[in-house]
Write an enzyme that holds these catalytic residues in place. Structure first.
Site, PDB file in Angstrom:
ATOM      1  N   MET A  98     -58.904  35.418 -80.629  1.00 44.80           N
ATOM      2  CA  MET A  98     -59.852  36.849 -81.099  1.00 44.80           C
ATOM      3  C   MET A  98     -61.279  36.068 -81.982  1.00 44.80           C
ATOM      4  O   MET A  98     -61.167  35.190 -82.459  1.00 44.80           O
ATOM      5  CB  MET A  98     -58.521  37.476 -82.596  1.00 44.80           C
ATOM      6  N   ILE A 156     -52.799  30.978 -86.179  1.00 42.87           N
ATOM      7  CA  ILE A 156     -53.678  30.089 -86.360  1.00 42.87           C
ATOM      8  C   ILE A 156     -55.089  30.059 -86.642  1.00 42.87           C
ATOM      9  O   ILE A 156     -56.040  30.610 -86.113  1.00 42.87           O
ATOM     10  CB  ILE A 156     -53.943  29.214 -84.533  1.00 42.87           C
ATOM     11  N   GLY A 186     -61.957  35.214 -87.309  1.00 48.45           N
ATOM     12  CA  GLY A 186     -61.804  34.346 -86.199  1.00 48.45           C
ATOM     13  C   GLY A 186     -60.510  33.574 -86.230  1.00 48.45           C
ATOM     14  O   GLY A 186     -60.136  32.901 -86.959  1.00 48.45           O
ATOM     15  N   SER A 187     -59.814  33.384 -84.619  1.00 49.08           N
ATOM     16  CA  SER A 187     -58.919  32.340 -84.489  1.00 49.08           C
ATOM     17  C   SER A 187     -57.874  33.432 -83.582  1.00 49.08           C
ATOM     18  O   SER A 187     -58.531  33.458 -82.426  1.00 49.08           O
ATOM     19  CB  SER A 187     -57.622  33.480 -85.923  1.00 49.08           C
ATOM     20  N   ARG A 188     -56.553  32.411 -83.339  1.00 49.48           N
ATOM     21  CA  ARG A 188     -55.895  32.742 -82.339  1.00 49.48           C
ATOM     22  C   ARG A 188     -54.665  32.823 -82.598  1.00 49.48           C
ATOM     23  O   ARG A 188     -53.778  32.561 -83.823  1.00 49.48           O
ATOM     24  CB  ARG A 188     -56.380  31.878 -81.366  1.00 49.48           C
TER      25      ARG A 188
END
Length: 217
Positions: A98, A156, A186-188
């Site tokens: 993301m 994450i 911001g991440s995943r």
């Protein structure tokens, strides 16, 4: 519509915006180019915060034979990996990255019973780093689905993300498509699926939370 996790930040940003506009009008009224420039910058950051915490209504009818995208973003990994925290065996991992402009709501990919939920403090490597899945701040949640069995998803944090919000608690009943958490800035999210699962996406595909079917039985 905005997510509840953004309420305080949006309120604070609104106060800062109003103060910025008033102060620039008062002290820079005779330096028009500077006043307008600062006001545009303030408005830009305010709009960025609003769009980050947006929470589009994507209500769906749960389907036990599909795994839907838990977040918006780009599919960056589809591979067999060894999952060492919970399963301790090989799983098929689908990873969605993301960017800051994506919707950051995390939704349940499947319905079922929450069997495991654990938070891990950690580093803030860029979210696409190979070690981010095991070294960054993260939460791991396992939902047992009657069709697919146990599915693990991992939120994450990235280089910008400084807080992961996880609503899943052990013994909760997860309903596909409903809010499971939020990751700020911001991440995943990684999905760990049983080997042999029929994957419905390809690398670099754009995933849309609750709309994109990641896998189906």
């Amino acid at each position: 519509m905005f997510h509840k996790e953004g309420t305080k930040i949006i309120a604070g940003a609104s106060i800062v915006l109003i103060a910025s506009l008033l102060l620039t009008e008062k002290f820079l009224f005779d330096i028009n180019w500077l006043k307008i420039s600062l006001q545009i910058i303030a408005l830009f950051f305010y709009v960025m915060i609003l769009q980050f915490f947006r929470n589009p209504n994507r209500t769906i009818a749960p389907n036990e034979h599909t795994i839907v995208a838990p977040v918006d973003g780009k599919v960056v990994v589809i591979e067999e990996v060894y999952e060492e925290e919970y399963f301790k065996d090989k799983r098929l991992m689908v990873s969605i990255f993301m960017s800051p402009i994506n919707v950051h709501v995390t939704r349940y990919a499947v319905s079922g019973k929450v069997k495991y939920s654990k938070y891990h403090p950690g580093k803030y490597l860029v979210a696409w780093h190979p070690k981010a899945s095991t070294e960054n701040e993260r939460t791991s949640v396992v939902v047992e689905n009657p069709v697919f069995g146990e599915i693990l998803y991992r939120q994450i944090a990235g280089a910008l993300a400084k807080r992961i919000v996880n609503y899943a608690q052990v013994d909760d009943v997860a309903v596909q498509g409903t809010d499971a958490g939020f990751i700020k800035f911001g991440s995943r999210v990684d999905l760990y699926l049983p080997l042999g699962t029929k994957i419905n996406v390809k690398l670099q595909d754009k995933a849309v939370g609750n709309h994109t079917i990641i896998a189906q039985a």
